[in-house]
Design a protein around this motif. Structure first.
Motif, PDB file in Angstrom:
ATOM      1  N   HIS A  53     -34.729  78.735   0.609  1.00  0.00           N
ATOM      2  CA  HIS A  53     -35.511  78.755   1.490  1.00  0.00           C
ATOM      3  C   HIS A  53     -36.105  80.218   1.634  1.00  0.00           C
ATOM      4  CE1 HIS A  53     -33.889  76.118   5.213  1.00  0.00           C
ATOM      5  NE2 HIS A  53     -35.358  75.449   4.143  1.00  0.00           N
ATOM      6  N   GLU A  54     -37.148  80.868   1.815  1.00  0.00           N
ATOM      7  CA  GLU A  54     -36.736  82.272   2.032  1.00  0.00           C
ATOM      8  C   GLU A  54     -37.309  81.865   3.487  1.00  0.00           C
ATOM      9  OE1 GLU A  54     -41.084  83.458   0.141  1.00  0.00           O
ATOM     10  OE2 GLU A  54     -40.508  82.008  -1.513  1.00  0.00           O
ATOM     11  N   GLN A  67     -40.301  80.798   6.895  1.00  0.00           N
ATOM     12  CA  GLN A  67     -40.737  80.066   5.983  1.00  0.00           C
ATOM     13  C   GLN A  67     -41.629  79.360   7.325  1.00  0.00           C
ATOM     14  OE1 GLN A  67     -38.969  77.323   4.042  1.00  0.00           O
ATOM     15  NE2 GLN A  67     -39.220  77.559   2.106  1.00  0.00           N
ATOM     16  N   LYS A  77     -34.114  83.848   0.387  1.00  0.00           N
ATOM     17  CA  LYS A  77     -34.878  84.736  -0.111  1.00  0.00           C
ATOM     18  C   LYS A  77     -35.105  85.680   0.885  1.00  0.00           C
ATOM     19  CE  LYS A  77     -38.434  85.879  -2.736  1.00  0.00           C
ATOM     20  NZ  LYS A  77     -39.924  85.905  -3.506  1.00  0.00           N
ATOM     21  N   GLU A  78     -34.608  87.102   0.862  1.00  0.00           N
ATOM     22  CA  GLU A  78     -35.051  87.882   1.864  1.00  0.00           C
ATOM     23  C   GLU A  78     -35.963  88.629   2.234  1.00  0.00           C
ATOM     24  OE1 GLU A  78     -32.115  90.318   3.569  1.00  0.00           O
ATOM     25  OE2 GLU A  78     -30.384  88.816   4.234  1.00  0.00           O
ATOM     26  N   ASP A  79     -37.344  88.011   2.448  1.00  0.00           N
ATOM     27  CA  ASP A  79     -38.643  88.219   2.288  1.00  0.00           C
ATOM     28  C   ASP A  79     -38.749  90.467   2.765  1.00  0.00           C
ATOM     29  OD1 ASP A  79     -41.904  87.515   2.701  1.00  0.00           O
ATOM     30  OD2 ASP A  79     -41.204  88.929   1.522  1.00  0.00           O
ATOM     31  N   ARG A 126     -32.020  91.063  -5.320  1.00  0.00           N
ATOM     32  CA  ARG A 126     -31.703  89.794  -5.200  1.00  0.00           C
ATOM     33  C   ARG A 126     -31.124  89.397  -5.449  1.00  0.00           C
ATOM     34  NH1 ARG A 126     -37.601  89.168  -3.356  1.00  0.00           N
ATOM     35  NH2 ARG A 126     -37.444  88.936  -6.052  1.00  0.00           N
ATOM     36  N   LYS A 175     -37.954  77.188  -6.119  1.00  0.00           N
ATOM     37  CA  LYS A 175     -38.975  78.425  -5.418  1.00  0.00           C
ATOM     38  C   LYS A 175     -39.248  79.630  -6.257  1.00  0.00           C
ATOM     39  CE  LYS A 175     -38.579  75.809  -1.650  1.00  0.00           C
ATOM     40  NZ  LYS A 175     -38.219  75.541   0.491  1.00  0.00           N
ATOM     41  N   GLN A 176     -38.125  80.036  -7.024  1.00  0.00           N
ATOM     42  CA  GLN A 176     -38.279  81.531  -7.628  1.00  0.00           C
ATOM     43  C   GLN A 176     -37.079  81.649  -9.018  1.00  0.00           C
ATOM     44  OE1 GLN A 176     -37.534  81.197  -3.680  1.00  0.00           O
ATOM     45  NE2 GLN A 176     -35.478  80.787  -3.175  1.00  0.00           N
TER      46      GLN A 176
END
Length: 353
Positions: free
Chosen positions: A13-14, A17, A44-46, A57, A85-86
């Motif tokens: 997860h971002e 989201q 994932k911390e934005d 990260r 996703k990343q």
């Protein structure tokens, strides 16, 4: 007595989201939760994209994947949604270790296949795609056309499962029978660079209702723009007419890379329309045209230019027949039935090995 097999799902997860693009994987997660798959989350911390943040990260990912490895039991069944996703440091190594040392079985649920989009696939995608094909024990694909693609890639048919259509979960869902109308709804990304055909809709002299981001055109006699609505709320606004499943450069055919991708994928907007209760119009060469025809939930066309003539003979009786068939599908979609059936099939196959 047969030993109970542990079940897990890997969830990436971002933070914050909230896009239509994330609804499909989020719905899969919720369905898997109800089926008893324990979550192993990677967040994932934005907070930015500086070099120092990217390093921190990746250190976080490395540590999190080590913990995931320690938490998953031997001989478990693990659900993974693809593509990722990343980039995540230690993901590849951990998945390989889980397979080799802990003898897990992997169910891969595919959302997109980059090489079928028509654009050039980058080296990282090709490497990840090959890795996941080699690790997966069961692969859930969109439809029979995509299944054939995987068979052509060398995947045995007994490792492949046809999802048929993506589910569309709706909180506090209330079915509403749609009103007969010859208006056409288009929901999704309305950016003219992605969906160039939208620039030519006026030529059809039909009424269109547009929902979604990126629209830069004018409201005209034939086109009404309704702005952006959240994936969880838009269904209540779709209560008449037809939902359009179309993409690409032209109203004559689904051309270009985005149009051609309809030959292989299950568009999420198809699920939205049907869950909302409205019949659909879809390109006849789209992979999901067969689903529409077999379930009698709408109209298939080679060109949107056929619609004015088709609509001349369309009456309320025919529309209501479509809508009655849509209702049967809608009830499955909002309860996650297609995903449940696919995951259960994968689970049953792996439990027997």
């Amino acid at each position: 007595m047969q030993k109970k097999i542990s079940r897990y799902q890997l969830v990436a997860h971002e933070m914050n989201q909230n896009t239509a693009g994330s609804k499909a994987p989020n719905d899969i997660e919720k369905i898997a939760d109800k089926m008893g798959f324990q979550r192993e989350e990677i967040i994932k911390e934005d907070k930015g994209n500086s070099l120092s943040f990217r390093i921190k990260r990746q250190i976080h990912y490395y540590s999190r994947w080590r913990k995931i490895y320690s938490e998953i039991n031997n001989s478990s069944i693990v659900l993974v949604q693809y593509p990722f996703k990343q980039r995540e440091l230690n993901r590849k190594k951990t998945l390989e270790k889980l397979k080799k040392r802990k003898k897990i079985k992997l169910i891969l649920l595919v959302h997109d296949v980059d090489s079928l989009r028509g654009g050039p696939s980058n080296r990282r995608y090709k490497s990840e795609f090959s890795l996941m094909l080699s690790l997966a024990d069961q692969i859930i694909v969109h439809n029979l056309t995509m299944k054939k693609f995987f068979i052509d890639e060398g995947i045995p048919e007994n490792k492949l499962i046809n999802l048929k259509i993506f589910d569309y979960l709706i909180d506090s869902y209330q079915y509403h029978f749609p009103s007969f109308s010859k208006s056409i709804i288009i929901a999704g990304n309305l950016d003219a660079e992605k969906a160039k055909y939208i620039k030519y809709l006026n030529k059809l002299h039909l009424h269109f209702e547009l929902y979604g981001p990126g629209y830069n055109g004018n409201t005209t006699e034939y086109i009404n723009y309704n702005g952006v609505m959240s994936p969880n709320n838009i269904y209540s606004a779709l209560n008449s007419g037809f939902g359009l499943v179309w993409d690409g450069n032209s109203i004559s055919s689904c051309s270009g890379e985005t149009g051609n991708y309809l030959r292989y994928n299950d568009p999420h907007k198809l699920s939205l329309y049907l869950a909302s209760g409205i019949p659909v119009i879809i390109w006849k060469k789209a992979a999901e045209a067969k689903f529409v025809e077999e379930n009698k939930v709408g109209i298939t066309v080679d060109s949107l230019e056929e619609l004015p003539e088709i609509f001349k003979s369309l009456d309320a009786t025919q529309y209501e027949l479509f809508a009655q068939n849509v209702e049967k599908i809608a009830k499955k979609l909002v309860n996650g039935q297609y995903t449940i059936d696919a995951i259960n099939m994968a689970y049953q196959r792996l439990s027997k090995e």
